[in-house]
Design a protein around this motif. Structure first.
Motif, mmCIF file in Angstrom:
data_model
loop_
_atom_site.group_PDB
_atom_site.id
_atom_site.type_symbol
_atom_site.label_atom_id
_atom_site.label_comp_id
_atom_site.label_asym_id
_atom_site.label_seq_id
_atom_site.Cartn_x
_atom_site.Cartn_y
_atom_site.Cartn_z
ATOM 1 N N GLY A 1 28.663 2.309 29.161
ATOM 2 C CA GLY A 1 28.418 2.809 30.507
ATOM 3 C C GLY A 1 28.676 4.296 30.620
ATOM 4 O O GLY A 1 27.891 5.030 31.236
ATOM 5 N N HIS B 1 33.953 -8.195 26.280
ATOM 6 C CA HIS B 1 33.223 -6.995 25.850
ATOM 7 C C HIS B 1 33.537 -5.781 26.721
ATOM 8 O O HIS B 1 32.759 -4.842 26.798
ATOM 9 N N ARG B 2 34.678 -5.811 27.359
ATOM 10 C CA ARG B 2 35.023 -4.782 28.335
ATOM 11 C C ARG B 2 35.037 -3.374 27.743
ATOM 12 O O ARG B 2 34.474 -2.454 28.323
ATOM 13 N N LEU C 1 31.477 -2.260 26.932
ATOM 14 C CA LEU C 1 30.740 -1.955 28.155
ATOM 15 C C LEU C 1 31.213 -0.658 28.791
ATOM 16 O O LEU C 1 30.416 0.112 29.322
ATOM 17 N N ALA D 1 26.091 -1.565 32.754
ATOM 18 C CA ALA D 1 27.349 -1.649 32.007
ATOM 19 C C ALA D 1 28.546 -1.485 32.942
ATOM 20 O O ALA D 1 29.550 -2.198 32.819
ATOM 21 N N GLY E 1 29.200 -4.629 34.807
ATOM 22 C CA GLY E 1 29.911 -5.596 33.973
ATOM 23 C C GLY E 1 31.394 -5.300 33.894
ATOM 24 O O GLY E 1 32.226 -6.212 33.949
ATOM 25 N N VAL E 2 31.746 -4.022 33.789
ATOM 26 C CA VAL E 2 33.157 -3.644 33.717
ATOM 27 C C VAL E 2 33.849 -3.932 35.048
ATOM 28 O O VAL E 2 34.973 -4.439 35.077
ATOM 29 N N ALA F 1 31.552 -10.689 30.610
ATOM 30 C CA ALA F 1 31.858 -9.275 30.373
ATOM 31 C C ALA F 1 33.287 -9.020 29.900
ATOM 32 O O ALA F 1 33.548 -8.009 29.244
#
Length: 124
Positions: free
Chosen positions: A71, A63-64, A67, A29, A32-33, A60
Motif C-alpha cells: 500500500g 498478510h498485514r 499489505l 491494500a 485490507g490493512v 488480510a
C-alpha cells in the motif's frame, strides 16, 4: 495524422493511467490493512455495522505487513506519477486520464488511501 500519437503522448497517457492504477492498488491494500481494527472502530463510532469486514479482516490479518508495504509503495508511486503528469499536462495531448476530474479523483483517492493506511497502522 489525426489518429496517431507521438511517443511522448503515449508516455504521458501511460503515466496518467499508471497514477490511477497505483492509487487504486494502494487503496485496496490500505483497505485490507485497516479492515482489522481501524475500519470497524470508525464504522461503529458512526453507528454502521462492520460485520461484513470479518471475512476481509481474516484474510488480510496474516498478510498485514505485506499489505502495508504494498500500500505504501503503490500510493507513493501513484503520487509521483500524478505529480509528474501534472507538470507535463501543458505539453502533452489530452486523454481521459489527464482531465481535471480524473486527476482530482486520483488525488482524493491518494488521500483516502493514505488515511486508511495511517489508521490501519495506528489502530493495529
Amino acid at each position: 495524422m489525426p489518429g496517431t500519437q507521438t511517443k511522448t503522448g503515449l508516455a504521458d497517457e501511460a503515466r496518467s493511467a499508471g497514477a490511477t492504477i497505483f492509487t487504486l492498488g494502494g487503496i485496496g491494500a490500505a483497505f485490507g490493512v485497516a479492515s482489522c481494527c481501524a475500519l470497524p472502530l470508525l464504522l461503529a463510532s458512526l453507528g454502521i455495522s462492520s460485520v461484513w469486514l470479518t471475512g476481509i479482516a481474516l484474510f488480510a490479518a496474516p498478510h498485514r505487513q505485506l499489505l502495508l508495504f504494498a500500500g505504501a509503495i503503490s500510493l507513493a508511486a501513484g503520487a509521483i506519477l500524478l505529480w509528474r503528469r501534472r507538470q507535463a499536462v501543458a505539453c502533452g495531448p489530452k486523454s481521459i486520464f489527464s482531465s481535471p476530474a480524473v486527476r482530482g479523483l486520483t488525488f482524493a483517492g491518494l488521500l483516502i488511501g493514505l488515511t486508511l493506511l495511517t489508521f490501519g497502522t495506528i489502530y493495529a
